[in-house]
Design an enzyme around this catalytic site. Structure first.
Site, short mmCIF file in Angstrom:
data_model
loop_
_atom_site.label_atom_id
_atom_site.label_comp_id
_atom_site.label_asym_id
_atom_site.label_seq_id
_atom_site.Cartn_x
_atom_site.Cartn_y
_atom_site.Cartn_z
N ASP A 15 0.89 -1.14 0.17
CA ASP A 15 -0.15 -0.06 0.02
C ASP A 15 1.04 1.19 0.02
O ASP A 15 1.57 1.80 1.23
CB ASP A 15 -0.79 -0.12 1.29
CG ASP A 15 -1.74 1.20 1.20
OD1 ASP A 15 -2.27 1.75 0.24
OD2 ASP A 15 -2.14 1.62 2.57
N GLU A 76 -1.76 -1.49 -4.55
CA GLU A 76 -3.09 -0.72 -4.44
C GLU A 76 -2.75 0.22 -5.80
O GLU A 76 -1.95 0.76 -5.62
CB GLU A 76 -3.45 -0.16 -3.45
CG GLU A 76 -4.88 0.44 -3.44
CD GLU A 76 -5.20 0.51 -1.88
OE1 GLU A 76 -5.99 -0.09 -1.53
OE2 GLU A 76 -5.13 1.58 -1.51
N ASP A 149 -2.30 1.00 7.26
CA ASP A 149 -1.34 0.68 5.97
C ASP A 149 -1.00 -0.83 5.89
O ASP A 149 -0.94 -1.11 4.85
CB ASP A 149 -0.11 1.80 6.05
CG ASP A 149 -0.75 3.22 6.04
OD1 ASP A 149 -1.61 3.44 5.17
OD2 ASP A 149 0.07 3.83 6.99
#
Length: 167
Positions: A15, A76, A149
């Protein structure tokens, strides 16, 4: 009955962010069960020049790849943010992550937040807490992974394993 995989797979989920990038290393066993091998965040020093922060992200991600030897990586996808400054810094960090993964020779998959929510919770409008709770359950963790995260990165890795399994 879980789908039995012909071989075990390790996926590195990321991420990306400039100040904090989450990572999650998930192992799919031959029986199809999932295990979190490692998760956490890569933080870059605030106040340092941008180039140094990006170089620190690159170096720490290289170390994670060397330590865990993943078979694939998932990241992502960048979504549009209302704050252009945040979007730029995330985009720059994301570029460094993609380059580092590519240089390591890893196959890279990208998933939108909607795809991650659907794969992990079964519902594209799931909130952050629902997704985090499902990550905890799917990986058999004693508590929700922290920080956020890291939980997000684990969710991205799980998404890739689900997509790999169900194509």
């Amino acid at each position: 009955m879980p789908l039995v995989c012909s071989s075990a797979v390790i996926v590195l989920g990321v991420d990306p962010g400039l100040a904090t990038s989450g990572y999650g290393v998930v192992h799919e066993r031959r029986d199809g069960s999932l295990e979190a091998l490692a998760y956490g965040v890569i933080e870059t020093p605030k106040g340092e020049p941008l180039a140094q922060r990006l170089a620190a992200l690159h170096k720490q991600l290289q170390a994670l790849i060397a330590a865990w030897q993943p078979d694939a990586a998932a990241i992502e996808a960048l979504f549009f943010a209302t704050n252009a400054r945040t979007a730029m810094s995330v985009g720059q960090a994301r570029g460094v992550v993609l380059l580092t993964l590519h240089q390591a020779g890893l196959p890279i998959a990208e998933y939108t937040p909607l795809q991650v929510k659907q794969a992990v919770s079964g519902y594209g409008q799931a909130d952050k807490q629902q997704v985090q709770r499902m990550v905890q359950l799917l990986l058999g963790l004693p508590s929700i992974p922290q920080p956020d995260d890291a939980a997000d990165a684990l969710a991205v890795a799980i998404t890739h394993l689900h997509h790999r399994r169900w194509g």
